[in-house]
Design a protein around this motif. Structure first.
Motif, PDB file in Angstrom:
ATOM      1  N   PRO A 122      12.724  -1.919   1.542  1.00  0.00           N
ATOM      2  CA  PRO A 122      12.300  -2.162   0.154  1.00  0.00           C
ATOM      3  C   PRO A 122      12.107  -0.858  -0.607  1.00  0.00           C
ATOM      4  O   PRO A 122      11.752   0.173  -0.039  1.00  0.00           O
ATOM      5  N   THR A 123      12.368  -0.914  -1.905  1.00  0.00           N
ATOM      6  CA  THR A 123      12.165   0.257  -2.749  1.00  0.00           C
ATOM      7  C   THR A 123      10.691   0.637  -2.821  1.00  0.00           C
ATOM      8  O   THR A 123      10.337   1.804  -2.920  1.00  0.00           O
ATOM      9  N   ARG A 124       9.861  -0.384  -2.798  1.00  0.00           N
ATOM     10  CA  ARG A 124       8.408  -0.165  -2.897  1.00  0.00           C
ATOM     11  C   ARG A 124       7.719  -1.204  -2.017  1.00  0.00           C
ATOM     12  O   ARG A 124       8.141  -2.349  -1.936  1.00  0.00           O
ATOM     13  N   ILE A 125       6.633  -0.762  -1.350  1.00  0.00           N
ATOM     14  CA  ILE A 125       5.837  -1.675  -0.538  1.00  0.00           C
ATOM     15  C   ILE A 125       4.403  -1.666  -1.058  1.00  0.00           C
ATOM     16  O   ILE A 125       3.789  -0.603  -1.186  1.00  0.00           O
ATOM     17  N   ASP A 126       3.893  -2.852  -1.392  1.00  0.00           N
ATOM     18  CA  ASP A 126       2.497  -3.012  -1.805  1.00  0.00           C
ATOM     19  C   ASP A 126       1.753  -3.730  -0.688  1.00  0.00           C
ATOM     20  O   ASP A 126       2.173  -4.813  -0.257  1.00  0.00           O
ATOM     21  N   ILE A 127       0.658  -3.147  -0.242  1.00  0.00           N
ATOM     22  CA  ILE A 127      -0.130  -3.725   0.847  1.00  0.00           C
ATOM     23  C   ILE A 127      -1.505  -4.111   0.291  1.00  0.00           C
ATOM     24  O   ILE A 127      -2.200  -3.267  -0.285  1.00  0.00           O
TER      25      ILE A 127
ATOM     26  N   ASP B 297      11.414  -5.116  -3.856  1.00  0.00           N
ATOM     27  CA  ASP B 297      10.117  -4.650  -3.381  1.00  0.00           C
ATOM     28  C   ASP B 297       9.621  -5.621  -2.314  1.00  0.00           C
ATOM     29  O   ASP B 297      10.158  -6.716  -2.159  1.00  0.00           O
ATOM     30  N   LEU B 298       8.586  -5.218  -1.602  1.00  0.00           N
ATOM     31  CA  LEU B 298       7.952  -6.102  -0.625  1.00  0.00           C
ATOM     32  C   LEU B 298       6.443  -5.996  -0.785  1.00  0.00           C
ATOM     33  O   LEU B 298       5.891  -4.904  -0.844  1.00  0.00           O
ATOM     34  N   SER B 299       5.781  -7.155  -0.866  1.00  0.00           N
ATOM     35  CA  SER B 299       4.318  -7.182  -0.891  1.00  0.00           C
ATOM     36  C   SER B 299       3.812  -7.772   0.414  1.00  0.00           C
ATOM     37  O   SER B 299       4.304  -8.806   0.864  1.00  0.00           O
ATOM     38  N   VAL B 300       2.829  -7.103   1.003  1.00  0.00           N
ATOM     39  CA  VAL B 300       2.288  -7.489   2.308  1.00  0.00           C
ATOM     40  C   VAL B 300       0.817  -7.858   2.112  1.00  0.00           C
ATOM     41  O   VAL B 300       0.028  -7.049   1.629  1.00  0.00           O
ATOM     42  N   PHE B 301       0.479  -9.094   2.493  1.00  0.00           N
ATOM     43  CA  PHE B 301      -0.870  -9.601   2.269  1.00  0.00           C
ATOM     44  C   PHE B 301      -1.559  -9.909   3.595  1.00  0.00           C
ATOM     45  O   PHE B 301      -0.994 -10.592   4.449  1.00  0.00           O
ATOM     46  N   ASP B 302      -2.792  -9.414   3.729  1.00  0.00           N
ATOM     47  CA  ASP B 302      -3.661  -9.919   4.775  1.00  0.00           C
ATOM     48  C   ASP B 302      -4.088 -11.338   4.360  1.00  0.00           C
ATOM     49  O   ASP B 302      -3.876 -11.740   3.210  1.00  0.00           O
ATOM     50  N   PHE B 303      -4.673 -12.105   5.283  1.00  0.00           N
ATOM     51  CA  PHE B 303      -5.091 -13.467   4.928  1.00  0.00           C
ATOM     52  C   PHE B 303      -6.601 -13.568   4.730  1.00  0.00           C
ATOM     53  O   PHE B 303      -7.073 -13.788   3.624  1.00  0.00           O
TER      54      PHE B 303
ATOM     55  N   THR C 254      10.300   5.373   1.330  1.00  0.00           N
ATOM     56  CA  THR C 254       9.987   4.465   0.238  1.00  0.00           C
ATOM     57  C   THR C 254       8.556   4.688  -0.226  1.00  0.00           C
ATOM     58  O   THR C 254       7.754   5.302   0.480  1.00  0.00           O
ATOM     59  N   ASP C 255       8.227   4.197  -1.417  1.00  0.00           N
ATOM     60  CA  ASP C 255       6.882   4.342  -1.958  1.00  0.00           C
ATOM     61  C   ASP C 255       5.984   3.240  -1.408  1.00  0.00           C
ATOM     62  O   ASP C 255       6.386   2.079  -1.326  1.00  0.00           O
ATOM     63  N   ILE C 256       4.759   3.616  -1.062  1.00  0.00           N
ATOM     64  CA  ILE C 256       3.809   2.647  -0.518  1.00  0.00           C
ATOM     65  C   ILE C 256       2.521   2.693  -1.341  1.00  0.00           C
ATOM     66  O   ILE C 256       1.971   3.763  -1.589  1.00  0.00           O
ATOM     67  N   TYR C 257       2.067   1.503  -1.748  1.00  0.00           N
ATOM     68  CA  TYR C 257       0.790   1.356  -2.444  1.00  0.00           C
ATOM     69  C   TYR C 257      -0.122   0.509  -1.559  1.00  0.00           C
ATOM     70  O   TYR C 257       0.286  -0.551  -1.087  1.00  0.00           O
ATOM     71  N   ILE C 258      -1.339   0.978  -1.334  1.00  0.00           N
ATOM     72  CA  ILE C 258      -2.311   0.213  -0.556  1.00  0.00           C
ATOM     73  C   ILE C 258      -3.439  -0.183  -1.498  1.00  0.00           C
ATOM     74  O   ILE C 258      -4.097   0.670  -2.090  1.00  0.00           O
ATOM     75  N   HIS C 259      -3.652  -1.497  -1.640  1.00  0.00           N
ATOM     76  CA  HIS C 259      -4.668  -2.031  -2.551  1.00  0.00           C
ATOM     77  C   HIS C 259      -5.824  -2.601  -1.737  1.00  0.00           C
ATOM     78  O   HIS C 259      -5.620  -3.497  -0.915  1.00  0.00           O
ATOM     79  N   HIS C 260      -7.003  -2.077  -1.985  1.00  0.00           N
ATOM     80  CA  HIS C 260      -8.189  -2.566  -1.282  1.00  0.00           C
ATOM     81  C   HIS C 260      -8.712  -3.801  -2.010  1.00  0.00           C
ATOM     82  O   HIS C 260      -9.049  -3.747  -3.186  1.00  0.00           O
TER      83      HIS C 260
END
Length: 195
Positions: free
Chosen positions: A138-143, A23-29, A164-170
């Motif tokens: 990635p199988t899944r991307i979390d943003i 998986d891959l997690s993508v973070f703003d700063f 791929t599946d994408i999850y966007i978390h506010h």
């Protein structure tokens, strides 16, 4: 549109053997891993809001002084740092490149892959380029984002291109709190629904 279609044609040819179990997690700063409430309260920034920040920063502070003042003596969100450390992660942030990299390094995340773009509007396309450079999908991307608007605008396109599946978390900090809350708005699209 032409750029997106070019990426699409490449991905269609290669996606069958690019997929990974990772998986891959993508973070703003800013306002995701670290908040800037202390910065907002400083008189220099109160008097020079938004578009004038860059001018104020360069006029009144050297970047090193700014980092010393606001970051080295201040602890970032333990919740988000632990989340970054627990996953296969990257930091995708926007603003002045030299400043953003210095801030990230100051909160002990220098070893995490990081990309800085000029504007947060550029993030979706830059994420796609980052994944192309990985040579796997990635199988899944979390943003994780405090401003998810542009990812929401393009998430169906991204999911369709990458299959791929994408999850966007506010993510949102409460004022004066050291840890953010993950808001109830979590958007999820699975690749088979990305039409």
């Amino acid at each position: 549109d032409l750029l997106w279609s070019s990426f699409y044609s490449v991905l269609l040819k290669l996606s069958s053997f690019w997929h990974s179990i990772d998986d891959l997690s993508v973070f703003d700063f800013d306002e995701t891993i670290c908040h800037r409430f202390d910065t907002f309260q400083h008189s220099i920034f109160v008097e020079n809001r938004w578009d004038q920040w860059n001018i104020a920063l360069l006029k009144y502070w050297w970047i090193e002084k700014y980092i010393d003042y606001f970051y080295f003596l201040w602890k970032p969100s333990k919740t988000m740092i632990d989340l970054v450390r627990a996953k296969s992660s990257m930091i995708l942030t926007a603003w002045i490149k030299e400043l953003q990299l210095a801030k990230i390094n100051a909160v002990w995340l220098s070893d995490i892959p990081k990309v800085v773009v000029d504007s947060w509007k550029d993030k979706p396309l830059r994420l796609l380029k980052y994944i192309l450079d990985l040579w796997y999908i990635p199988t899944r991307i979390d943003i994780y984002e405090d401003r998810p608007e542009y990812f929401l605008k393009y998430w169906k396109v991204l999911s369709k291109l990458l299959r791929t599946d994408i999850y966007i978390h506010h993510v949102c900090f409460q004022e004066s709190e050291k840890d953010p809350i993950l808001l109830s708005q979590t958007w999820h699209i699975i690749s088979s629904q990305a039409h």
